[in-house]
Write a protein that holds these residues in place. Sequence first.
Motif, PDB file in Angstrom:
ATOM      1  N   LYS A  49       0.976  -1.336   0.101  1.00 22.87           N
ATOM      2  CA  LYS A  49       0.023   0.017  -0.208  1.00 22.87           C
ATOM      3  C   LYS A  49       0.888   1.504   0.163  1.00 22.87           C
ATOM      4  O   LYS A  49       1.756   1.420   0.473  1.00 22.87           O
ATOM      5  CB  LYS A  49      -0.897  -0.036   1.271  1.00 22.87           C
ATOM      6  N   HIS A  50       0.584   2.104  -0.989  1.00 22.68           N
ATOM      7  CA  HIS A  50       1.359   3.540  -0.846  1.00 22.68           C
ATOM      8  C   HIS A  50       0.760   4.582   0.277  1.00 22.68           C
ATOM      9  O   HIS A  50      -0.523   4.643   0.387  1.00 22.68           O
ATOM     10  CB  HIS A  50       1.059   4.179  -2.506  1.00 22.68           C
ATOM     11  N   TYR A  51       1.557   5.122   0.781  1.00 18.23           N
ATOM     12  CA  TYR A  51       1.162   6.125   1.933  1.00 18.23           C
ATOM     13  C   TYR A  51       0.403   7.056   1.576  1.00 18.23           C
ATOM     14  O   TYR A  51      -0.454   7.734   2.257  1.00 18.23           O
ATOM     15  CB  TYR A  51       2.361   6.863   2.531  1.00 18.23           C
ATOM     16  N   ARG A  52       0.380   7.356   0.023  1.00 18.69           N
ATOM     17  CA  ARG A  52      -0.610   8.492  -0.371  1.00 18.69           C
ATOM     18  C   ARG A  52      -1.996   8.171  -0.203  1.00 18.69           C
ATOM     19  O   ARG A  52      -2.898   8.755  -0.237  1.00 18.69           O
ATOM     20  CB  ARG A  52      -0.332   8.931  -1.717  1.00 18.69           C
ATOM     21  N   ASP A  53      -2.300   6.754   0.014  1.00 18.74           N
ATOM     22  CA  ASP A  53      -3.802   6.353   0.318  1.00 18.74           C
ATOM     23  C   ASP A  53      -3.921   6.321   1.602  1.00 18.74           C
ATOM     24  O   ASP A  53      -4.857   5.738   2.037  1.00 18.74           O
ATOM     25  CB  ASP A  53      -4.022   4.768  -0.597  1.00 18.74           C
ATOM     26  N   LEU A  54      -2.926   6.522   2.576  1.00 22.72           N
ATOM     27  CA  LEU A  54      -3.255   6.271   4.155  1.00 22.72           C
ATOM     28  C   LEU A  54      -3.011   7.588   4.829  1.00 22.72           C
ATOM     29  O   LEU A  54      -3.727   7.594   6.034  1.00 22.72           O
ATOM     30  CB  LEU A  54      -2.013   5.430   4.278  1.00 22.72           C
ATOM     31  N   ALA A  55      -2.900   8.593   4.225  1.00 24.03           N
ATOM     32  CA  ALA A  55      -2.462   9.881   5.150  1.00 24.03           C
ATOM     33  C   ALA A  55      -3.571  10.749   5.241  1.00 24.03           C
ATOM     34  O   ALA A  55      -4.065  11.488   4.388  1.00 24.03           O
ATOM     35  CB  ALA A  55      -1.138  10.799   4.409  1.00 24.03           C
TER      36      ALA A  55
END
Length: 372
Positions: A49-55
Amino acid sequence: MKYYIIAGEASGDLHGSNLVRELKKADPGATIRCWGGDLMAQQGAVLVKHYRDLAFMGFAEVIKNLPTILKNLKFCKADITSFAPDVLVLIDYPGFNIRMAAWAKEQGLRVVYYISPQVWAWKESRVKTIRKVVDKMLVILPFEEAFYKKHDYKVVYVGHPLVQVVEDFLSHAKPRLKQHKPIVAILPGSRRQEITKKLPLMLEASRHFPAYQFIVARAPGLEESFYAQFLENYAGTATVANQTYQLLSESSAALVTSGTATLETALFGVPQVVCYKGSAISFAIARRLVKIKYISLVNLIMDKPLVKELIQDDLTVENLVVELKRILEDREAVPRMHQDYSSLHQLLRQGGNASETAAREILAVVQAEAVP
């Protein structure tokens, strides 16, 4: 050995990438699966998972996106179960990672936390949970050892990973931006919400300094078109992507969003003004809960107002102009800041190469678990 690493932000991706590199040196047969970003993937970790989808930034934003967060937690647990790692390594990102640590402990997994959640700022009660669910805590700020000792929890201070990162960059840095005017860097953050709040104010302040070239550092994972809407009325302002360190190495001053970037800017020796502005609801809640004197890491570590912080209602175009003029022109303020920066650098360097030490500590946990 098999390692599962979870980082949820751009800074976590940076530190995670260096950790992955050092883990592969220490354990050539390492298999690493991660939540993070492009930097971790470039070092050979399999990106889940990329952090841009988590922040998600702020209290209100977290509540709004709660269904997505819960879905991510469920998916993460399933992925870890399928991968069956020898150790779970968590990098900051406390709202998500502390929950994952508790679950992992229930599953009998070894848990190492690299870069402590800022429990010393708020939710100090979380220390009780951390003691129960984290097998080893690796801290990167000097005062964190004493904080945890107060709670009868032994942690390992590994030094700050940014010191080595910045030193490595400066050892081979050369001027590349080729500007005819001295540069002022604008670092508006890595999340859409914070950029939307702060970048317009930073850009408007730039109108008062025609003798300088203002350059905006674009965040990884955010498209250029997102920034275009803010820059259309500022024809003289440039942007760069994936060149933040190059930008800082050539800048005379910087307007910086609070967070890891304030420390990076200090390690580059660039005078700065720290900026923070969140949603009204999130800020009101934070003001009631957060117990720290300063918002920037630079001031927190040095325990004094080394750099000016413009927070919430104080973050105005007028105040930005006054403070930026001060650090560009005040013949006493700038040398004093540079002297304090030097003391900060020495303090953070005491732990040695943080990434290398952290990898060694993690491997020790894995090897201890592997003993029959």
